[in-house]
Design a protein around this motif. Structure first.
Motif, mmCIF file in Angstrom:
data_model
loop_
_atom_site.group_PDB
_atom_site.id
_atom_site.type_symbol
_atom_site.label_atom_id
_atom_site.label_comp_id
_atom_site.label_asym_id
_atom_site.label_seq_id
_atom_site.Cartn_x
_atom_site.Cartn_y
_atom_site.Cartn_z
ATOM 1 N N TYR A 1 -6.490 -6.757 8.107
ATOM 2 C CA TYR A 1 -5.457 -6.878 7.079
ATOM 3 C C TYR A 1 -6.019 -6.521 5.707
ATOM 4 O O TYR A 1 -5.357 -5.856 4.908
ATOM 5 N N PHE B 1 3.292 -6.093 11.561
ATOM 6 C CA PHE B 1 2.992 -5.081 10.545
ATOM 7 C C PHE B 1 3.929 -3.873 10.691
ATOM 8 O O PHE B 1 4.405 -3.326 9.700
ATOM 9 N N LEU C 1 1.552 -12.148 7.177
ATOM 10 C CA LEU C 1 0.386 -11.464 7.736
ATOM 11 C C LEU C 1 -0.900 -12.115 7.238
ATOM 12 O O LEU C 1 -1.917 -12.115 7.924
#
Length: 103
Positions: free
Chosen positions: A57, A26, A45
């Motif tokens: 997330y 990230f 992700l």
């Protein structure tokens, strides 16, 4: 060709990884300047399978950390990149419907 390899590597890392691995990727997204790489990282992700990371997330997608124009693809990646996440993601969407409508 190397983009395809990175995609597999990133996704596998997220599927098998932990919080530290997630944070590292990230952070790479946040400093990335190439749009195609940003998109690749956002999709990767979404490969997470740890429920805590799915929620994390989701919260990131809802935050200002993800550009408005990227939110829908990031959210769809969260359930398309790992089918095990579908139920979890829909629960999160249901709980955050009003917030989603306003983002």
């Amino acid at each position: 060709r190397s983009v395809n390899i990175r995609s597999v590597v990133y996704c596998t890392a997220m599927r098998e990884g932990n919080q530290q691995d997630f944070d590292k990727l990230f952070n790479k997204y946040k400093t990335e300047t190439v749009a195609t790489e940003e998109t690749l990282i956002l999709n990767s992700l979404g490969c997470v399978k740890d429920k805590t990371l799915v929620s994390k997330y989701f919260d990131i997608i809802m935050s200002e950390d993800i550009r408005r124009q990227d939110k829908s693809s990031a959210l769809s990646g969260l359930y398309t990149e790992n089918n095990e996440n579908v139920e979890e993601v829909f629960d999160l969407v249901e709980k955050n419907l009003e917030k989603l409508a306003n983002s």
